[in-house]
Write a protein that holds these residues in place. Structure first.
Motif, PDB file in Angstrom:
ATOM      1  N   GLY A 163     -13.311  33.907 -64.561  1.00 24.34           N
ATOM      2  CA  GLY A 163     -13.523  34.448 -63.220  1.00 24.34           C
ATOM      3  C   GLY A 163     -14.226  35.798 -63.246  1.00 24.34           C
ATOM      4  N   ILE A 164     -13.820  36.672 -64.146  1.00 22.42           N
ATOM      5  CA  ILE A 164     -14.455  37.989 -64.273  1.00 22.42           C
ATOM      6  C   ILE A 164     -15.911  37.833 -64.707  1.00 22.42           C
ATOM      7  N   TYR A 165     -16.160  36.942 -65.652  1.00 19.32           N
ATOM      8  CA  TYR A 165     -17.533  36.723 -66.129  1.00 19.32           C
ATOM      9  C   TYR A 165     -18.418  36.151 -65.017  1.00 19.32           C
ATOM     10  N   LEU A 166     -17.890  35.181 -64.263  1.00 21.92           N
ATOM     11  CA  LEU A 166     -18.669  34.603 -63.158  1.00 21.92           C
ATOM     12  C   LEU A 166     -18.915  35.639 -62.062  1.00 21.92           C
ATOM     13  N   LEU A 167     -17.954  36.507 -61.818  1.00 17.58           N
ATOM     14  CA  LEU A 167     -18.149  37.589 -60.849  1.00 17.58           C
ATOM     15  C   LEU A 167     -19.252  38.532 -61.316  1.00 17.58           C
ATOM     16  N   ASN A 168     -19.259  38.849 -62.588  1.00 15.01           N
ATOM     17  CA  ASN A 168     -20.302  39.711 -63.152  1.00 15.01           C
ATOM     18  C   ASN A 168     -21.677  39.053 -63.020  1.00 15.01           C
ATOM     19  N   LEU A 169     -21.758  37.754 -63.301  1.00 14.44           N
ATOM     20  CA  LEU A 169     -23.031  37.035 -63.142  1.00 14.44           C
ATOM     21  C   LEU A 169     -23.470  37.035 -61.682  1.00 14.44           C
ATOM     22  N   PHE A 170     -22.526  36.804 -60.776  1.00 14.26           N
ATOM     23  CA  PHE A 170     -22.863  36.750 -59.352  1.00 14.26           C
ATOM     24  C   PHE A 170     -23.369  38.097 -58.855  1.00 14.26           C
ATOM     25  N   LEU A 171     -22.774  39.168 -59.311  1.00 14.27           N
ATOM     26  CA  LEU A 171     -23.242  40.494 -58.914  1.00 14.27           C
ATOM     27  C   LEU A 171     -24.642  40.765 -59.446  1.00 14.27           C
ATOM     28  N   ALA A 172     -24.915  40.348 -60.671  1.00 16.18           N
ATOM     29  CA  ALA A 172     -26.268  40.511 -61.216  1.00 16.18           C
ATOM     30  C   ALA A 172     -27.263  39.650 -60.452  1.00 16.18           C
ATOM     31  N   PHE A 173     -26.818  38.507 -59.967  1.00 20.16           N
ATOM     32  CA  PHE A 173     -27.672  37.621 -59.164  1.00 20.16           C
ATOM     33  C   PHE A 173     -28.009  38.265 -57.812  1.00 20.16           C
ATOM     34  N   LEU A 174     -27.082  39.012 -57.256  1.00 15.38           N
ATOM     35  CA  LEU A 174     -27.301  39.634 -55.947  1.00 15.38           C
ATOM     36  C   LEU A 174     -28.120  40.915 -56.008  1.00 15.38           C
ATOM     37  N   GLN A 175     -28.167  41.552 -57.157  1.00 16.76           N
ATOM     38  CA  GLN A 175     -28.829  42.850 -57.249  1.00 16.76           C
ATOM     39  C   GLN A 175     -30.318  42.705 -57.517  1.00 16.76           C
ATOM     40  N   SER A 221     -12.811  41.750 -54.034  1.00 14.90           N
ATOM     41  CA  SER A 221     -13.056  42.359 -52.721  1.00 14.90           C
ATOM     42  C   SER A 221     -13.682  43.743 -52.842  1.00 14.90           C
ATOM     43  N   LEU A 222     -13.230  44.542 -53.799  1.00 14.23           N
ATOM     44  CA  LEU A 222     -13.798  45.880 -53.951  1.00 14.23           C
ATOM     45  C   LEU A 222     -15.250  45.840 -54.418  1.00 14.23           C
ATOM     46  N   THR A 223     -15.552  44.992 -55.392  1.00 17.21           N
ATOM     47  CA  THR A 223     -16.930  44.941 -55.890  1.00 17.21           C
ATOM     48  C   THR A 223     -17.873  44.333 -54.865  1.00 17.21           C
ATOM     49  N   MET A 224     -17.411  43.325 -54.133  1.00 12.39           N
ATOM     50  CA  MET A 224     -18.282  42.731 -53.117  1.00 12.39           C
ATOM     51  C   MET A 224     -18.495  43.696 -51.955  1.00 12.39           C
ATOM     52  N   ARG A 225     -17.475  44.446 -51.582  1.00 10.88           N
ATOM     53  CA  ARG A 225     -17.650  45.437 -50.518  1.00 10.88           C
ATOM     54  C   ARG A 225     -18.678  46.484 -50.934  1.00 10.88           C
ATOM     55  N   ARG A 226     -18.577  46.942 -52.178  1.00 12.66           N
ATOM     56  CA  ARG A 226     -19.542  47.928 -52.673  1.00 12.66           C
ATOM     57  C   ARG A 226     -20.959  47.342 -52.702  1.00 12.66           C
ATOM     58  N   GLN A 227     -21.077  46.070 -53.120  1.00 14.58           N
ATOM     59  CA  GLN A 227     -22.392  45.434 -53.182  1.00 14.58           C
ATOM     60  C   GLN A 227     -22.979  45.251 -51.785  1.00 14.58           C
ATOM     61  N   ILE A 228     -22.170  44.836 -50.837  1.00  8.22           N
ATOM     62  CA  ILE A 228     -22.656  44.655 -49.457  1.00  8.22           C
ATOM     63  C   ILE A 228     -23.066  45.993 -48.857  1.00  8.22           C
ATOM     64  N   GLN A 229     -22.296  47.051 -49.120  1.00  6.81           N
ATOM     65  CA  GLN A 229     -22.682  48.381 -48.638  1.00  6.81           C
ATOM     66  C   GLN A 229     -24.005  48.818 -49.256  1.00  6.81           C
ATOM     67  N   HIS A 230     -24.213  48.507 -50.530  1.00  9.80           N
ATOM     68  CA  HIS A 230     -25.474  48.830 -51.202  1.00  9.80           C
ATOM     69  C   HIS A 230     -26.631  48.061 -50.568  1.00  9.80           C
ATOM     70  N   MET A 231     -26.396  46.785 -50.246  1.00 11.69           N
ATOM     71  CA  MET A 231     -27.429  45.962 -49.615  1.00 11.69           C
ATOM     72  C   MET A 231     -27.790  46.503 -48.230  1.00 11.69           C
ATOM     73  N   VAL A 236       0.006  37.947 -61.107  1.00 14.94           N
ATOM     74  CA  VAL A 236      -0.563  39.288 -61.250  1.00 14.94           C
ATOM     75  C   VAL A 236      -2.073  39.182 -61.493  1.00 14.94           C
ATOM     76  N   LEU A 237      -2.492  38.230 -62.328  1.00 15.15           N
ATOM     77  CA  LEU A 237      -3.920  38.043 -62.589  1.00 15.15           C
ATOM     78  C   LEU A 237      -4.668  37.628 -61.326  1.00 15.15           C
ATOM     79  N   PHE A 268      -7.497  39.883 -59.656  1.00 11.41           N
ATOM     80  CA  PHE A 268      -8.845  39.343 -59.490  1.00 11.41           C
ATOM     81  C   PHE A 268      -9.300  39.430 -58.031  1.00 11.41           C
ATOM     82  N   LEU A 269      -8.427  39.107 -57.091  1.00 10.20           N
ATOM     83  CA  LEU A 269      -8.794  39.185 -55.674  1.00 10.20           C
ATOM     84  C   LEU A 269      -9.110  40.621 -55.255  1.00 10.20           C
ATOM     85  N   ILE A 270      -8.342  41.574 -55.746  1.00  8.75           N
ATOM     86  CA  ILE A 270      -8.623  42.988 -55.441  1.00  8.75           C
ATOM     87  C   ILE A 270      -9.955  43.398 -56.053  1.00  8.75           C
ATOM     88  N   LEU A 271     -10.168  43.030 -57.301  1.00  7.98           N
ATOM     89  CA  LEU A 271     -11.424  43.356 -57.968  1.00  7.98           C
ATOM     90  C   LEU A 271     -12.614  42.721 -57.247  1.00  7.98           C
TER      91      LEU A 271
END
Length: 191
Positions: free
Chosen positions: A68-80, A160-170, A150-151, A155-158
């Motif tokens: 999940g963390i790796y796919l999130l990292n790939l998705f963020l690189a895809f959006l940037q 939401s925070l990274t996607m919020r930051r990415q959307i604000q950047h966009m 806990v995981l 993961f959900l917190i991570l």
């Protein structure tokens, strides 16, 4: 006397076979390039099998979390964008050139959105990661006992925070990484 070296050493034979397999793999990848929807459907099916394996086996949560963390990292690189406008803007301010931001007016130069991670590489890396993770679920060494809620929460917190930051950047730098909703022009009319 020096004996002549044999033409086919074991290393050369293995190297020839791996080279042949690599070319065959690359040819299948090249043939699959235009079939975007089918590629992603296949990846989705593989991901469903992976999740089914996790649910049925009741284990390997750390493998699932890592995927999940790796796919999130790939998705963020895809959006940037390939060239981050915040970095170029900061560099421009240091040099005294503030004109290196994205175009905001009609008369400014058009620069297309170029992804940091292209769609095909995103798909290929995601599919490979899912396949490797699925393979890892068959070995008990990767079944580390963890408290999975806990995981999930982390993961959900991570996410939401990274996607919020990415959307604000966009929004701040006015770029849209998707092609739907954008104006399309007729190729025959020259617009």
């Amino acid at each position: 006397m020096d004996a002549p070296e044999p033409e086919f050493t074991p290393f050369a034979a293995v190297s020839a076979q791996t080279s042949r397999i690599g070319r065959l793999y690359q040819s299948y990848l090249d043939k699959s390039t235009p079939y975007t929807a089918y590629r992603w459907i296949g990846t989705g099916v593989l991901l469903a099998f992976f999740f089914l394996r996790i649910v049925v086996a009741q284990g390997w949560y750390i493998v699932c979390y890592s995927l999940g963390i790796y796919l999130l990292n790939l998705f963020l690189a895809f959006l940037q964008p390939k060239i981050d406008p915040s970095l170029t803007q900061d560099e421009g301010l240091e040099d005294g050139d503030a004109g290196s931001s994205l175009p905001t007016k009609k008369d400014e130069e058009f620069r297309p959105f170029i992804r940091r991670l292209p769609e095909f590489k995103f798909w290929h890396s995601a599919t490979r990661a899912i396949a490797i993770s699925f393979l890892c679920t068959w070995f008990s060494i990767f079944n580390v006992p963890v408290f999975w809620p806990v995981l999930v929460v982390y993961f959900l917190i991570l996410f939401s925070l990274t996607m919020r930051r990415q959307i604000q950047h966009m929004i701040k730098y006015r770029y849209v990484p998707f092609s739907f909703g954008k104006a399309r022009y007729n190729q025959r009319s020259g617009h």
